[in-house]
Design an enzyme around this catalytic site. Structure first.
Site, mmCIF file in Angstrom:
data_model
loop_
_atom_site.group_PDB
_atom_site.id
_atom_site.type_symbol
_atom_site.label_atom_id
_atom_site.label_comp_id
_atom_site.label_asym_id
_atom_site.label_seq_id
_atom_site.Cartn_x
_atom_site.Cartn_y
_atom_site.Cartn_z
ATOM 1 N N HIS A 37 83.020 98.778 4.323
ATOM 2 C CA HIS A 37 83.278 97.905 3.169
ATOM 3 C C HIS A 37 82.937 98.607 1.866
ATOM 4 C CE1 HIS A 37 84.037 93.795 1.683
ATOM 5 N NE2 HIS A 37 83.208 94.134 0.704
ATOM 6 N N ASP A 39 84.003 98.125 -2.423
ATOM 7 C CA ASP A 39 84.660 97.247 -3.389
ATOM 8 C C ASP A 39 85.203 97.984 -4.603
ATOM 9 O OD1 ASP A 39 84.583 94.275 -2.751
ATOM 10 O OD2 ASP A 39 82.532 94.843 -2.245
ATOM 11 N N GLU A 140 88.538 90.211 2.098
ATOM 12 C CA GLU A 140 87.173 89.668 2.137
ATOM 13 C C GLU A 140 87.189 88.194 1.757
ATOM 14 O OE1 GLU A 140 82.654 90.762 0.673
ATOM 15 O OE2 GLU A 140 84.344 91.417 -0.551
ATOM 16 N N HIS A 167 83.977 84.140 2.398
ATOM 17 C CA HIS A 167 83.066 84.830 1.477
ATOM 18 C C HIS A 167 81.902 83.862 1.291
ATOM 19 C CE1 HIS A 167 81.622 86.871 -2.247
ATOM 20 N NE2 HIS A 167 81.794 87.892 -1.415
ATOM 21 N N HIS A 213 79.276 87.394 5.966
ATOM 22 C CA HIS A 213 79.376 86.218 5.085
ATOM 23 C C HIS A 213 79.506 84.889 5.811
ATOM 24 C CE1 HIS A 213 79.512 87.991 1.021
ATOM 25 N NE2 HIS A 213 80.171 89.003 1.567
ATOM 26 N N HIS A 234 79.717 94.457 6.733
ATOM 27 C CA HIS A 234 78.635 94.837 5.818
ATOM 28 C C HIS A 234 77.505 93.806 5.892
ATOM 29 C CE1 HIS A 234 81.413 92.312 3.571
ATOM 30 N NE2 HIS A 234 80.612 92.202 2.536
ATOM 31 N N ASP A 303 78.842 98.615 1.261
ATOM 32 C CA ASP A 303 79.050 97.609 0.221
ATOM 33 C C ASP A 303 78.983 98.217 -1.180
ATOM 34 O OD1 ASP A 303 79.710 95.091 -0.646
ATOM 35 O OD2 ASP A 303 77.836 94.129 -0.073
#
Length: 413
Positions: A37, A39, A140, A167, A213, A234, A303
Site C-alpha cells: 500500500h 498513497d 482503498e 475505509h 480498515h 497495511h 502506507d
C-alpha cells in the site's frame, strides 16, 4: 553512545565479513520488495490536482516516494492506492476513483522504463526480470464501488487487483474498524448478505479481498466466506500496539489457517500507539506476526504517503533495506526474508488466480442491492419497481399525505 553501539551491531554479522545491510542488499537484488500500500496517487491529487505533466517523479521531494527512492529501496512491486475519502460516498466516489486509477496508468505511461502496470502474478515476475516496478492498483474502500457489482466488475477490467472492503466508514454492506470503538455504530455486524455477494464476486473475478480498515467481525466473516486467501494490505499486530486498525491474535491464527497475509503498516499510531516510533518497533510487529501466524503470513505494507508520520529509520521508501537488515539481525533466515519481501504476496495472488480459474463457469451474480439500503437524494431509482427518484412512491406515501397533496392540486385549479 548506546545508539552508536546498536547501529554497529545491526550492521555486522558475527564474523561472516558481510554486514547485515550488505546481506539485505544482496537478497533484495534477487527478491525485491512488493509493498501492499502506497498513497502516492493521493499526493498527486492533493498536491497537483493530478496534473502529472507538472510533476517530475525523479525530482519530487515533497513525498515519501519518488523514483530514486524506489530504486534505492529495491521496490520491485507496488500496490498503488486508488483512494478517495469517505465523504465521497453516495456522491462522486466512482468518478473520483476512476481519476485515481487513471493517474496510476499515466504514471506507467510517462515512465515506461521504471513502471510497468501489472495485472497478474506473471506480470510481477516479468517486471522483476526487467528491473521495473510492477505497478498494481488497489482500491482503498468499498464505497468506491457504490454498492454496485457491475461497478466492481468494471474496476477489475481497469486493472484493480485488490479492494479494501472499507475505509474509515461503513458502507451499506460492511462495517469498518471504527465500530470497534465508540466512534461509529455497526450497520451490518460484519458483512451483510449483499456483502457476501461482493466477496463471492471478487473471488470469481480474481480480485484480492483486503481487510485493512475493517471491523473484527468483518475480518472473521470475510475469512470464513472467501474461497481465496485474503490480505491485510497495511495493518499491524494488535498485541504489540492495541489500536483497532491492527489485527488481533485470534484473527492472526485464522489468517494462518487460511494461508492469508498481513502486510505490516509503518504508521506510528499503528506501530507504537504513539506519535513516535522506530524501525525496531516495526520489526517487533514482523516478529510477532511470524510467531503467531508463521513467516508465510508476513509482508510489507508501508502506507507511505498516506500517513502524517513514519518511524525513525523508515523515513521514506528508500529505507526498506534497513528494515530487512534488522530482520536478519534478529535471525530471520534468507528464506523467511524472501517470503516476506515478495514470495508470500505472489503465493496469495497465484492462489486468488487459481480460484478465479476454478470459478470460470460460475454464473455472474446480477442481483442488485435493495433500494432501501442505498436510497438517497443523490440517487435515481431506475430499474427498481414501485419507487421513484429519492426512494419515494405515491403508493407508499401515508394516506393523509396523499389526501393533502390531492387537496393542494385541487386548490391550484
Amino acid at each position: 553512545m548506546l545508539d552508536v553501539l546498536l547501529l554497529l551491531f545491526v550492521c555486522f554479522t558475527a564474523g561472516s565479513g558481510e554486514t547485515f545491510r550488505e546481506r539485505a542488499e544482496r537478497i533484495m537484488n534477487g527478491t525485491p520488495v512488493i509493498d501492499g500500500h502506497n498513497d502516492l496517487p493521493w499526493q498527486l491529487l492533493s498536491q497537483f490536482n493530478n496534473k502529472l505533466s507538472n510533476v517530475d517523479l525523479n525530482e519530487l521531494n515533497t513525498t515519501h516516494t519518488n523514483i530514486p527512492k524506489l530504486k534505492a529501496g529495491h521496490v520491485g512491486g507496488q500496490f498503488w492506492a486508488a483512494y478517495v475519502p469517505c465523504d465521497t460516498q453516495n456522491k462522486d466516489a466512482v468518478k473520483r476513483t476512476l481519476e485515481q486509477i487513471d493517474i496510476i496508468w499515466r504514471m506507467c505511461a510517462k515512465y515506461p522504463d521504471v513502471f510497468t502496470c501489472a495485472k497478474t502474478s506473471a506480470d510481477i515476475r516479468k517486471a522483476f526480470e526487467e528491473n521495473k516496478v510492477a505497478s498494481l492498483i488497489g482500491v482503498e474502500g468499498g464505497h468506491s464501488m457504490d454498492s454496485s457489482l457491475a461497478t466492481l466488475r468494471m474496476l477489475y477490467e481497469l486493472g484493480v487487483r485488490y479492494m479494501t472492503l472499507t475505509h474509515s466508514c461503513n458502507t451499506p454492506w460492511v462495517d469498518n474498524w471504527m465500530v470497534d470503538t465508540d466512534q461509529e455504530a455497526a450497520l451490518s455486524n460484519g458483512i451483510s448478505p449483499f456483502g457476501e455477494k461482493v466477496i463471492a464476486e471478487m473471488n470469481r473475478l480474481g480480485m484480492i479481498v483486503d481487510l485493512a480498515h475493517v471491523s473484527v467481525d468483518t475480518m472473521k466473516d470475510a475469512l470464513a466466506m472467501s474461497k481465496a486467501p485474503v490480505i491485510f494490505s497495511h495493518s499491524s499486530a494488535y498485541d504489540i500496539c492495541p489500536h483497532k486498525r491492527n489485527v488481533p491474535n485470534d484473527v492472526l491464527r485464522i489468517v494462518k489457517e487460511k494461508h492469508g497475509l498481513v502486510m505490516v503498516n509503518f504508521y506510528n499510531k499503528y506501530v507504537s500507539c504513539d506519535s513516535k516510533a522506530s524501525l525496531t518497533q516495526v520489526a517487533d510487529h514482523f516478529d510477532y506476526i511470524k510467531k503467531i501466524a508463521g513467516y508465510e503470513a508476513v509482508g510489507f505494507g508501508g502506507d507511505y504517503d498516506g500517513v502524517p508520520n513514519v518511524p525513525e529509520g523508515l523515513e521514506d521508501v528508500s529505507k526498506y533495506p534497513d528494515l530487512v537488515a534488522e530482520l536478519l539481525r534478529r535471525n530471520w533466515t534468507e528464506e523467511e526474508v524472501q517470503a516476506a519481501l515478495a514470495l508470500n504476496l505472489l503465493r496469495v495472488f497465484e492462489a486468488v488466480e487459481k480460484v478465479k480459474k476454478d470459478l470460470a463457469n460460475t454464473i455472474v451474480d446480477d442481483e442488485p442491492i435493495s433500494y432501501e439500503q442505498i436510497k438517497g437524494s443523490c440517487r435515481t431509482s431506475y430499474g427498481y419497481k414501485g419507487v421513484k427518484d429519492g426512494g419515494k412512491s405515491l403508493h407508499y406515501l401515508p394516506t393523509a399525505l396523499i389526501s393533502s397533496l390531492l387537496y393542494f392540486l385541487f386548490m391550484l385549479k
